[in-house]
Design an enzyme around this catalytic site. Structure first.
Site, short mmCIF file in Angstrom:
data_model
loop_
_atom_site.label_atom_id
_atom_site.label_comp_id
_atom_site.label_asym_id
_atom_site.label_seq_id
_atom_site.Cartn_x
_atom_site.Cartn_y
_atom_site.Cartn_z
N GLN A 23 0.80 -1.22 0.00
CA GLN A 23 0.00 0.00 0.00
C GLN A 23 0.84 1.28 0.00
OE1 GLN A 23 -2.66 -1.82 3.25
NE2 GLN A 23 -4.05 -0.44 2.20
N HIS A 124 1.04 -9.42 4.57
CA HIS A 124 -0.13 -8.55 4.47
C HIS A 124 -0.62 -8.62 3.01
CE1 HIS A 124 -2.17 -4.86 6.45
NE2 HIS A 124 -2.77 -5.01 5.29
N ASN A 169 -1.83 -10.88 8.44
CA ASN A 169 -2.85 -9.85 8.63
C ASN A 169 -4.19 -10.32 8.05
OD1 ASN A 169 -3.49 -6.90 9.27
ND2 ASN A 169 -4.17 -7.08 7.15
N GLU A 170 -5.18 -10.48 8.89
CA GLU A 170 -6.59 -10.67 8.49
C GLU A 170 -6.84 -11.82 7.52
OE1 GLU A 170 -8.18 -7.04 6.95
OE2 GLU A 170 -8.09 -6.05 8.89
N GLU A 357 -4.79 -2.33 14.15
CA GLU A 357 -5.26 -1.29 13.23
C GLU A 357 -6.57 -0.78 13.76
OE1 GLU A 357 -5.89 -2.56 9.14
OE2 GLU A 357 -3.91 -3.49 9.07
N TRP A 404 -4.57 3.15 11.92
CA TRP A 404 -4.48 2.95 10.47
C TRP A 404 -5.05 4.19 9.80
CZ3 TRP A 404 -2.20 -0.75 7.52
CH2 TRP A 404 -2.38 -0.60 6.13
N GLU A 411 -5.55 1.98 -1.30
CA GLU A 411 -6.58 1.27 -0.54
C GLU A 411 -7.16 0.14 -1.41
OE1 GLU A 411 -7.36 0.93 2.49
OE2 GLU A 411 -9.32 -0.01 2.28
N TRP A 412 -6.28 -0.78 -1.79
CA TRP A 412 -6.66 -2.00 -2.50
C TRP A 412 -7.59 -1.69 -3.68
CZ3 TRP A 412 -2.96 -4.98 -1.01
CH2 TRP A 412 -2.50 -4.92 0.30
C1 PNW Z 1 -7.79 -3.59 6.57
N1 PNW Z 1 -14.02 -4.70 5.18
O1 PNW Z 1 -8.55 -4.22 5.59
C2 PNW Z 1 -6.39 -3.83 6.08
O2 PNW Z 1 -5.57 -4.52 6.97
C3 PNW Z 1 -5.72 -2.65 5.48
O3 PNW Z 1 -4.74 -3.07 4.58
C4 PNW Z 1 -6.74 -1.71 4.87
O4 PNW Z 1 -6.15 -0.65 4.21
C5 PNW Z 1 -7.62 -1.23 6.01
O5 PNW Z 1 -8.22 -2.30 6.69
C6 PNW Z 1 -8.72 -0.28 5.56
O6 PNW Z 1 -9.62 -0.91 4.68
C7 PNW Z 1 -9.90 -4.29 5.55
O7 PNW Z 1 -14.56 -4.46 4.09
C8 PNW Z 1 -10.50 -4.13 4.31
O8 PNW Z 1 -14.68 -5.06 6.19
C9 PNW Z 1 -11.85 -4.26 4.19
C10 PNW Z 1 -12.61 -4.57 5.31
C11 PNW Z 1 -12.02 -4.73 6.55
C12 PNW Z 1 -10.65 -4.58 6.66
#
Ligand code: PNW
Length: 451
Positions: A23, A124, A169-170, A357, A404, A411-412
């Site tokens: 990112q 990540h 991560n997640e 985050e 965060w 942002e993806w």
């Molecule tokens: C996290 N949702 O991702 C990530 O760890 C980060 O890389 C990202 O930039 C950040 O949150 C903000 O989006 C998520 O849709 C992306 O619920 C999407 C979701 C949750 C977390």
């Protein structure tokens, strides 16, 4: 005034901020970096809202000194960042790209010299494309094992200077969302059985990574980061609290419950039936090996009320007028930062926790003086930190908080228009400008209380 009125945090509470490699780094083709699945994904049509890529991003790869100086000027105490695996091992195998690896030495040394504690996330989401090509990425246990090998290397290389590692991560965002829904890289839509297997392989990847780090960096603190789903009793009656507690364990059953308890919950196995993942003997020993802490990413949450149905809880649906931030999925639920740590401690014991985050997207108003006045973010942060303060003041062992994000970034699928930073980035000039929220956060850190 006592601590609860001034919102003072415990002594030694660590204030941080977080980013991830893909990112912010850019330098996509510099010094021998290999492509990740996200590089490939960005080149495909209609994947990213603004058709952007991560090739330049915030150019942190070349501006890390400036960025560390900025962190220092804000008083940040710990900085969580991730490694670009394919920068270090371009082919995802054991062939090291020394020039890429050296970047992380420079970054860690720069942070330490600035008095900032580095906290490293191994994975990540930016899987080396080579592992996708060779093994089918997370559909294969080979990928999980490779993450273990990578972890062992990382511990050897950085373990003398880094004492906090997050394995992954997640889970959802590199398994289901990538191989089931197909909305994140590599964008595959597979059967439910295959998708469930990627979830299991993700858990295994965490387990192998933990083992790798234990072998090479025995003194380091290791944990994982999950975007745990918080459940909030809609009001705090005894039966609503019990209902929310049940919801917390059940609804997080796919990922965090098996890691903590060493088995999938029956409700998950029953719901998936024949599509449940194939589990090999010994898998759960690897997956549920003890970690030193739990990292949680918390942006939003759900309200729960007691129900007379057998499962005992009901998740309340949000009306469309419920307040949210500029990204509609970020509903404003500040008590999440209280209830998630509390239920984690009640279900799984008092291990240390980090909010790895928390933050939000917001519309940034640039005023006539060129200042970025993101008052919405300031309001959001203040309310959430009050939730967190309640957790620490009741003794739940949350040891630190990572906002965060340090700066606006890729942002993806939303590209660069969705801004999560406390520092504004002009993506034409790459100039960084701290927003009002950065001033708020900096002042909060210096006083160790919500200002
Ligand atoms: C996290 N949702 O991702 C990530 O760890 C980060 O890389 C990202 O930039 C950040 O949150 C903000 O989006 C998520 O849709 C992306 O619920 C999407 C979701 C949750 C977390």
């Amino acid at each position: 005034m006592n601590n609860s009125q001034t919102y003072t945090f415990p002594k030694g509470f660590e204030w941080g901020t977080a980013t991830s490699a893909f990112q912010i780094e850019g330098g996509g083709k510099q010094d021998g970096r290999g492509p990740s699945v996200w590089d490939t994904f960005c080149e495909q049509p209609d994947r990213i809202r603004d058709a952007s890529t991560g090739l330049v991003a915030c150019d942190h790869y070349n501006r890390y000194k400036e960025d560390v100086a900025l962190l220092k000027s804000l008083g940040i105490q710990t900085y969580r960042f991730s490694l670009s695996w394919s920068r270090i091992f371009p082919n995802g195998d054991s062939e090291l790209n020394e020039a890429g690896a050296a970047f992380y030495d420079r970054l860690v040394d720069e942070l330490l010299a600035a008095g900032i504690n580095p906290a490293v996330t191994l994975f990540h989401w930016d899987l080396p494309q080579a592992l996708e090509d060779k093994f089918g990425g997370w559909t294969s246990r080979e990928t999980s094992k490779r993450l273990g090998d990578f972890a062992e290397w990382v511990g050897k290389r950085l373990g003398d200077r880094v004492d906090r590692f997050f394995t992954i991560n997640e889970f959802f965002n590199f398994t289901e969302r990538c191989y089931g829904i197909g909305h994140f890289a590599p964008g595959r839509v597979e059967s439910r059985k295959v998708m469930n297997q990627t979830c299991h392989n993700g858990l295994l990847g965490h387990g192998y990574a933990l083992a790798g780090l234990r072998a090479s960096a025995p003194k380091a603190q290791v944990g994982l980061v999950e975007n745990i789903k918080p459940f909030i009793p809609v009001f705090e009656s005894e039966e609503n609290i019990l209902a929310a507690s049940k919801a917390f364990r059940e609804e997080n059953g796919r990922y965090i419950t098996p890691i903590m308890e060493g088995a999938y919950p029956d409700s998950y196995l029953e719901a998936e039936g024949e599509d449940a993942p194939t589990v090999e003997a010994g898998d759960f020993d690897i997956i549920s090996a003890p970690t030193d802490f739990l990292g949680m990413n918390i942006y939003t949450g759900d309200y729960v009320t007691h129900s007379d149905e057998p499962k005992g809880y009901e998740i309340i649906k949000f009306h469309e007028t419920y307040p949210s931030m500029s990204e509609p999925w970020i509903r404003i639920v500040p008590d999440s930062l209280y209830w998630a740590p509390r239920f984690s401690a009640e279900h799984w014991g008092d291990r240390p926790m980090y909010i790895a985050e928390s933050g939000c997207s917001a519309r940034d108003f640039i005023d006539e003086k060129g200042r970025v006045m993101d008052i919405e973010r300031v309001l959001y942060l203040r309310q959430y930190l009050k939730g967190l303060h309640r957790a620490t003041s009741e003794g739940y062992p949350v040891k630190g908080y990572y906002l965060w994000s340090m700066m606006d970034n890729f942002e993806w699928c939303d590209g660069y228009d969705t801004r999560f930073g406390m520092v504004y980035v002009d993506f034409d000039t790459l100039e960084r400008t701290p927003k009002l929220s950065a001033k708020f956060y900096s002042e909060t850190i210096s006083q160790n209380r919500i200002v």
